[in-house]
Design a protein around this motif. Structure first.
Motif, PDB file in Angstrom:
ATOM      1  N   VAL A 245       5.794   8.373  10.922  1.00  0.00           N
ATOM      2  CA  VAL A 245       4.684   7.846  11.717  1.00  0.00           C
ATOM      3  C   VAL A 245       5.249   7.125  12.931  1.00  0.00           C
ATOM      4  N   ASN A 246       4.616   7.333  14.124  1.00  0.00           N
ATOM      5  CA  ASN A 246       5.040   6.596  15.314  1.00  0.00           C
ATOM      6  C   ASN A 246       3.827   5.956  15.981  1.00  0.00           C
ATOM      7  N   ILE A 263       0.180   2.268  11.022  1.00  0.00           N
ATOM      8  CA  ILE A 263       0.689   2.513   9.675  1.00  0.00           C
ATOM      9  C   ILE A 263       0.386   1.361   8.732  1.00  0.00           C
ATOM     10  N   SER A 264       0.211   0.153   9.279  1.00  0.00           N
ATOM     11  CA  SER A 264      -0.117  -0.974   8.397  1.00  0.00           C
ATOM     12  C   SER A 264      -1.528  -0.835   7.831  1.00  0.00           C
ATOM     13  N   GLY A 265      -2.316   0.099   8.396  1.00  0.00           N
ATOM     14  CA  GLY A 265      -3.635   0.369   7.839  1.00  0.00           C
ATOM     15  C   GLY A 265      -3.595   1.373   6.704  1.00  0.00           C
ATOM     16  N   ILE A 266      -2.428   1.956   6.432  1.00  0.00           N
ATOM     17  CA  ILE A 266      -2.259   2.922   5.341  1.00  0.00           C
ATOM     18  C   ILE A 266      -1.860   2.177   4.076  1.00  0.00           C
ATOM     19  N   ASN A 267      -2.440   2.562   2.945  1.00  0.00           N
ATOM     20  CA  ASN A 267      -2.089   1.908   1.683  1.00  0.00           C
ATOM     21  C   ASN A 267      -1.827   2.946   0.602  1.00  0.00           C
ATOM     22  N   GLU A 268      -1.387   2.479  -0.551  1.00  0.00           N
ATOM     23  CA  GLU A 268      -1.035   3.363  -1.654  1.00  0.00           C
ATOM     24  C   GLU A 268      -2.157   3.477  -2.678  1.00  0.00           C
ATOM     25  N   THR A 269      -3.360   3.030  -2.323  1.00  0.00           N
ATOM     26  CA  THR A 269      -4.480   3.017  -3.274  1.00  0.00           C
ATOM     27  C   THR A 269      -5.222   4.340  -3.309  1.00  0.00           C
ATOM     28  N   PHE A 270      -5.378   4.979  -2.145  1.00  0.00           N
ATOM     29  CA  PHE A 270      -6.206   6.172  -2.045  1.00  0.00           C
ATOM     30  C   PHE A 270      -5.381   7.375  -1.611  1.00  0.00           C
ATOM     31  N   GLN A 271      -6.007   8.565  -1.666  1.00  0.00           N
ATOM     32  CA  GLN A 271      -5.369   9.761  -1.126  1.00  0.00           C
ATOM     33  C   GLN A 271      -5.531   9.784   0.387  1.00  0.00           C
ATOM     34  N   TRP A 272      -4.551  10.406   1.062  1.00  0.00           N
ATOM     35  CA  TRP A 272      -4.563  10.499   2.519  1.00  0.00           C
ATOM     36  C   TRP A 272      -4.326  11.941   2.934  1.00  0.00           C
TER      37      TRP A 272
END
Length: 380
Positions: A245-246, A263-272
């Protein structure tokens, strides 16, 4: 601006192999005493207007050589995947090993095909209509245009193309699906082709001609500039690919609104869901667009039209959706070669794939819009 869409004919290129190989890449011919080389499989699908989902259950995938018994099994597990998730995009398959040698076919076995159509009432309530297809043949041999080799000195890239419109058998006079006289199910007769590229691994690679990748999975190992996108197989083994990610990567929440924190808005809780460029040598994806996935997100294919300054997407002769584009929250616009386009590339008569969701009023909110172009050969 758009408004209506006329369905456009799409040949869906798949490859049942695809999902299959994502889950496993074992070769029964491969042992510690056998010389092996790397194989990368890419799948893609040009759409069909007939259905909203084509779910394929595949049981086996292998490379076949000209010699008697010269077959390298790449996948022996049963896997299910929706071909139409890959319209005008590619999915990368897990890194594989196969015995060094010359091959000319890709063979796969299909167990079942499910054909799905969605309808919506005036309140936007969704109804799923499902039919099993009658498979005219379950074992399919795809003969490549030329022989291809597995070698220790290059990575073999296999691209499979299955034509949906030709696979779904129709009556030429009425264009209605042909039904099997016994089962009364639509007849599915797979029609596909195979292309291959041999990418040197012992010399610096040339710049890759981009194709647009489309991957869905769970986020793990989240870093400041990358994460692993992973899928868990039925046997509980896990296949992952690194996503880079850039600052130019667009991140969207499940409402398809841009997340300014990147990228700080991405988490490990849901599918992406990730759209980006694949580097086959490093086996990583350079992300263009990352969306927090929800089941309401679907792909709609059709033609853009403008009526009274309103943009709409016509997906069939009887169905069209107004498309809602917020100038402060623009969707990502790409072509199927992975080039970033300006929103001004959208206009009347343009065929598109819209990854988005329907609102209660029947309007379509896009997250990603793809303008199909002829898929280029992969050059390295």
């Amino acid at each position: 601006m758009f408004t209506s869409i006329s369905p456009f004919s799409r040949s869906f290129l798949l490859v049942l192999l695809g999902a299959a190989l994502i889950t496993a890449c074992n070769s029964s011919d491969t042992t510690s005493s056998v010389d092996t080389g790397d194989v990368a499989l890419l799948i893609t699908d040009n759409p069909t207007s007939a259905y909203d989902e084509i779910n394929v259950v595949a049981e086996q995938v292998s490379l076949v050589g000209e010699g008697l018994g010269h077959e390298a099994h790449l996948m022996t597990k049963t896997v299910t995947f929706n071909l139409l998730d890959l319209r005008n995009t590619f999915r990368r398959l897990s890194k594989c090993k196969a015995p060094v040698g010359t091959y000319n076919k890709v063979r796969f076995r299909i167990k079942d095909v499910e054909l799905v159509k969605y309808s919506y009432d005036k309140n936007g309530k969704e109804t799923r209509h499902s039919n099993k297809a009658h498979l005219k043949k379950k074992l399919i041999d795809l003969t490549a245009r030329k022989q291809f080799a597995v070698s220790r000195h290059h990575k073999l890239v296999v691209k499979l193309d299955l034509d949906a419109d030709k696979s779904l058998v129709t009556d030429p006079a009425t264009e209605e699906p042909v039904l099997d006289p016994v089962t009364k199910d639509p007849v599915f007769d797979p029609d596909a082709t195979v292309d291959t590229d041999e990418v040197p691994t012992d010399t610096p690679p040339q710049e890759v001609t981009p194709v647009l990748m489309n991957e869905l999975g769970d986020v793990r190992n989240l870093q400041t500039d990358s994460f692993d996108l992973c899928n868990t197989n039925p046997d509980q083994s896990v296949d992952c690919i690194q996503v880079n990610v850039n600052l130019d990567t667009v991140v969207m929440n499940p409402a398809l609104a841009r997340v300014t924190t990147g990228i700080s808005g991405i988490n490990e809780t849901f599918q992406w869901k990730v759209f980006g460029h694949l580097d086959v040598i490093t086996d990583t994806i350079n992300a263009l667009h990352v969306i927090e996935h929800r089941s309401q997100h679907r792909t709609y294919s059709g033609t853009l039209e403008v009526v009274n300054d309103q943009i709409g997407l016509r997906v069939s002769d009887t169905t069209s959706y107004p498309v809602t584009i917020d100038s402060d929250n623009l969707p990502g616009v790409y072509d199927s070669a992975g080039n970033v386009l300006d929103v001004n590339a959208l206009g009347a008569g343009v065929n598109v794939e819209v990854i988005g969701m329907l609102g209660l009023t029947g309007s379509l909110k896009p997250g990603v819009i793809i303008i199909p172009i002829p898929v280029p050969c992969l050059l390295y």
